[in-house]
Design an enzyme around this catalytic site. Structure first.
Site, PDB file in Angstrom:
ATOM      1  N   ILE A   1      25.141  72.613 -21.790  1.00 57.05           N
ATOM      2  CA  ILE A   1      24.701  72.514 -20.396  1.00 57.05           C
ATOM      3  C   ILE A   1      25.751  73.205 -19.520  1.00 57.05           C
ATOM      4  O   ILE A   1      26.930  72.868 -19.559  1.00 57.05           O
ATOM      5  CB  ILE A   1      24.548  71.025 -19.995  1.00 57.05           C
ATOM      6  CG1 ILE A   1      23.413  70.380 -20.792  1.00 57.05           C
ATOM      7  CG2 ILE A   1      24.328  70.891 -18.490  1.00 57.05           C
ATOM      8  CD1 ILE A   1      22.029  70.854 -20.460  1.00 57.05           C
ATOM      9  N   GLU A  49      11.905  75.310 -18.136  1.00 56.22           N
ATOM     10  CA  GLU A  49      10.517  74.988 -18.436  1.00 56.22           C
ATOM     11  C   GLU A  49      10.328  73.807 -19.372  1.00 56.22           C
ATOM     12  O   GLU A  49       9.305  73.131 -19.329  1.00 56.22           O
ATOM     13  CB  GLU A  49       9.824  76.241 -18.996  1.00 56.22           C
ATOM     14  CG  GLU A  49       9.622  77.252 -17.881  1.00 56.22           C
ATOM     15  CD  GLU A  49       9.333  78.652 -18.359  1.00 56.22           C
ATOM     16  OE1 GLU A  49       8.166  79.036 -18.365  1.00 56.22           O
ATOM     17  OE2 GLU A  49      10.283  79.368 -18.705  1.00 56.22           O
TER      18      GLU A  49
END
Lengths: 697, 156
Positions: A586, A662
């Site tokens: 991340i 997404e």
């Protein structure tokens, strides 16, 4: 104002506040409509009132006579475009009407309201022909596209599905449908076009400044150097701003006719339902066969989608099924109906979002048929390699996500019997679903690094920030790539005067732009060392990643949802959801968390709210505004808990990150649907899950 | 018509305003105050929220003529000098901003809530922001930002 600080080499992974935050909370960040231009004119479009036919007569005299009106543009006076091969962009080039709401003209005036008023004074006569705007599975004109979106093969076959399915101990054969949906970013699609001395400047609401430049230059027959696209801040896109649409061409056409005066054109919310893309409705038949222990032996996924007659967009709804679970035999197909409708396009996770609703609903049904817990059933069918490519996964931690999610959500205490729990008037249940999204790659980005003295570096790439956090995350990446603090990086994005960048689509932004910045930084240090001179500069392109030959690369996740359904009214509430993701490293925990929550909320919205209702008589979307096209308000969203597992993936890119824009929407609708089934005992296979589909309870 | 009003503490006069224009249009296109956003034109999304004589309104639903002689406060008027208002600070820090297009409306609506009620309950926060739509964040971080701002403003 928030300070940007940080130690060199450790920016990736820190929850840095948004660099663009202060400009956005004060209203100072200029979106496309808001750049200063001198003496602008305002454009209001004319749209067809029929879904198919020809314009036979246009009377614009009343509109032209209105004070303040500069010009009424129609196909009768519009300049000819250089390239009309893409019919979506062949704006005002003929009298033909291919769908309801198609642009058939424009009024340009000194004020917006004058233009809007004048547009309603233009009288248009048509020769109307019968149209067909409704997708059905029993059509006899479904066709086989050459390929489906993102270049995937249309059909695939592994083993002998028919034989394996026929002999399976447990079988499921169900059809799942999802409706037409509209992206509806908060910022309406906008172009401000200025044509001056042969140069065209577009202040554009887009996910890709360079792709817009390429398209517009081609359509107008201009040298790309004469077209500049500016898009530093973009108010959301979710795919609908990934490719330019007819509105951009219309604004540029008007600017060409009125050289020197900027043309401002923002769609109204209602107009956004007619011409800037949407998610196709889907009809998906899923067949699953399993042995007595719950091992899948046969999987088939047959998807039917729609496209426009003027342009093909074939959504890849069955593609995720090709790799999701292990099986002996598998078949996937896509069939398309070409209708008298606007062109469908990308909407957040095209393919995976509707496809995984179907597959993950079917997996829930099949787990029950096999007498297994739905998590156990998925784990039992976890594949060892990627069935589609035969390659091992660079990392695949779906099972870890399911287990971690189960722990966080409190799955263990669940009674698997449907409709077993009631609290007052509420029927309470819980559901689970898996998620996945590919690590796509898009070629063609370049980045520039320049030393500006006093420890500061300019880093330039024409990337987009549609709200995802690019301003912040690319600054973090650039800092680590150059081994300096984030405060030493001056990032510039969102403009075609910068080195070209690929579109912000397919969750590729960080992978492609970040890799390119890493490469430019590497070359910069190689040439200029650790102590460069002011003005030292390099530009580099996206490096190849040879590991794509060796590994299949996908992100994974798992969702858990609690549903409460009113036993009398069938109102569905989702008080809590848990999402656990395995998406590599991340870059920024703060921006990432918000994106995951937002994606899951859009999945919740897909499950319960969103549906563009087409009136078959006229071919238009009836509920074309925020009053009738429902997206969640804060009251519709309960607690959403997001976490991620530590995943080291050295193969995907230099950051070790997978795209996250997404995946949040993929499968979260199925988790909700599965929870609603568990709460009520009613299986809804047709989104959205509205009370009429549950009653009587 | 000529429109006279006070915007963010400054007297403003605008010529040739059509009475049927929205206040939002006047703010954006005639005064160049683009902080208030136009996202739905029908009062559904709250992106154009401003104060009109101290009352929170959707400026897309206010006719320009109705603003004659009024005091208007927009998102541009909340920060003092270079310092962000605590509500604005909280939105940045809590990660409540993504694309930012709904943000000014949320900031103004939150400002209004905390002016009236510095210790709002969860239900009061949700009710106060019921008229604001966000497509990016799923609201969770926006609600966090409101709580953070309330906490800080109550403490100071």
């Amino acid at each position: 104002m928030s300070m940007i600080t940080g130690a060199p080499g450790r920016a990736i992974g820190t929850p840095l506040d948004r660099i663009d935050g202060p400009q956005k909370v004060t209203g100072e960040a200029p979106y496309a409509y808001e750049h200063h231009v001198e003496s602008p004119l305002y454009l209001y479009p004319l749209q067809s009132d029929i879904a198919r036919g020809r314009i036979t007569h246009i009377d614009a005299s009343a509109a032209e006579a209105l004070p303040g009106v500069v010009i009424v543009i129609t196909h009768e006076n519009a300049p000819r475009l250089a390239d009309t091969s893409d019919k979506e962009y062949a704006v005002l080039q003929s009298e033909e009407v291919a769908f309801r709401g198609q642009f058939i003209g424009a009024v340009v005036a000194e004020t917006f309201e004058t233009a809007r008023h004048a547009a309603h004074l233009v009288e248009i006569s048509y020769d109307e022909e019968p149209h067909d705007a409704v997708l059905r599975a029993d059509r006899d004109d479904l066709y086989v596209p050459e390929q489906v979106n993102a270049g995937f093969p249309t059909d695939t076959e592994e083993g002998d599905f028919e034989v394996a399915y026929a002999s399976a101990a447990v079988k499921l054969d169900e059809t799942y449908t999802t409706p037409m949906e509209h992206n509806n970013p908060m910022e309406p699609h906008t172009t401000v076009a200025v044509w001056r001395e042969g140069d065209l400047t577009l202040y554009e609401s887009t996910q890709g400044a360079h792709p817009v430049r390429r398209t517009v230059a081609q359509v107008f027959g201009l040298d790309q150097k004469r077209v500049n696209v500016v898009a530093p801040y973009v108010g959301g896109g979710f795919g609908s701003k990934g490719l330019p649409h007819a509105n951009t061409i219309l604004a540029a056409l008007a600017a060409q006719m009125i050289e020197g005066r900027p043309i401002k054109f923002a769609l109204t919310r209602q107009q956004m339902f007619s011409c800037v893309g949407y998610r196709t409705p889907t009809i998906q038949r899923i067949r699953l066969g399993a042995d007595e222990e719950g091992h899948l032996t046969a999987i088939s996924h047959d998807a039917i989608v729609q496209t426009a007659k003027i342009k093909e967009f074939a959504e890849q709804a069955a593609v995720a099924t090709r790799m999701m679970y292990a099986t002996e035999s598998r078949r996937t197909t896509h069939r398309v109906a070409a209708l008298d409708v606007a062109v469908p396009s990308w909407m957040r996770a095209p393919g995976e979002a509707p496809g995984m609703f179907a597959l993950e609903s079917a997996m829930d049904e099949m787990a029950i048929a096999c007498g297994l817990d739905p998590i156990e059933f998925r784990i039992r069918n976890e594949p060892e390699i990627d069935a589609e490519t035969g390659l091992p996964y660079s990392s695949r931690n779906l099972v870890a996500c399911l287990r971690e999610g189960a722990r966080r959500f409190g799955w263990e205490s669940r009674d698997s019997t449907p409709r077993a729990r009631r609290e007052g008037r509420w029927l309470v249940g819980s559901g689970v679903a898996s998620s996945t999204y590919p690590v796509f790659r898009l070629p063609g980005s370049r980045a520039r690094v320049r030393y500006e003295g006093e420890g500061r570096y300019a880093v330039e790439i024409g990337a987009a920030d549609i709200g995802t956090g690019t301003w912040t995350t690319l600054t973090q990446i650039a800092a680590d790539a150059l081994g300096v603090g984030v405060g030493e990086i001056g990032l510039r994005i969102g403009d075609t005067t910068l080195p070209q960048a690929s579109v912000e689509g397919g969750s590729t932004g960080i992978t492609m732009w970040g890799s390119t910045i890493f490469e430019a930084a590497r070359v910069f240090r190689e040439r200029h060392g650790q102590n460069p001179s002011e003005g030292d500069e390099v530009e580099a392109g996206t490096p190849e990643n040879p590991e794509t030959e060796n590994y299949a690369m996908h992100a994974f996740g798992a969702y858990f949802a609690e549903a409460r359904v009113d036993a009398d009214t069938a109102e569905v509430r989702i008080p809590r959801m848990t999402g656990v993701f395995a998406v590599g490293r991340i870059i920024n925990a703060k921006t990432a968390r918000s994106q995951f929550i937002g994606g899951m909320t859009m999945g919740l919205s897909m499950a319960l709210h969103e549906e563009s209702v087409v009136d078959p008589r006229f071919g238009h979307v009836v509920n074309h505004d925020f009053a009738e096209y429902h997206i969640p308000t804060n009251a519709d969203v309960g607690e959403i808990e997001v976490s991620w597992i530590e995943e080291e993936d050295p193969h995907v890119n230099p950051m070790g990150s997978k795209g996250i824009g997404e995946i949040g929407i993929v499968g979260s609708s199925a988790a909700v649907a599965n929870a609603v089934y568990h709460a009520t005992g009613v299986r809804v296979r047709d989104l959205p899950i509205t009370p009429d589909k549950l009653l009587p309870l | 018509m000529r429109l006279s009003c006070t915007v963010n503490g400054e007297k403003r006069e605008v010529e040739n305003v059509w009475e049927g224009e929205s206040l939002l249009y006047v703010l954006r296109e005639r005064m160049g105050l683009y902080g208030s956003k136009n996202a739905c034109e029908q009062g559904e999304c709250g992106s154009c929220s401003v104060y009109l004589d101290g009352t929170l309104v959707c400026s897309c639903l206010v006719l320009a003529g109705q603003a004659e002689g009024c005091e208007i406060l927009t998102v541009e008027g909340l920060a003092e000098d270079e310092r962000l208002h605590p509500v604005q600070e909280a939105f940045v820090e809590a990660g409540a901003v993504q694309c930012g297009f709904c943000t000014p409306g949320f900031v103004v609506a939150t400002h209004d809530l905390l002016q009236r009620n510095i210790t709002p309950s969860e239900a009061e926060i949700r009710e106060a922001l019921a008229g604001n739509l966000c497509r990016c964040t799923g609201y969770e971080k926006i609600l966090d930002a409101v709580r953070l701002a309330a906490e800080r403003m109550a403490a100071s």
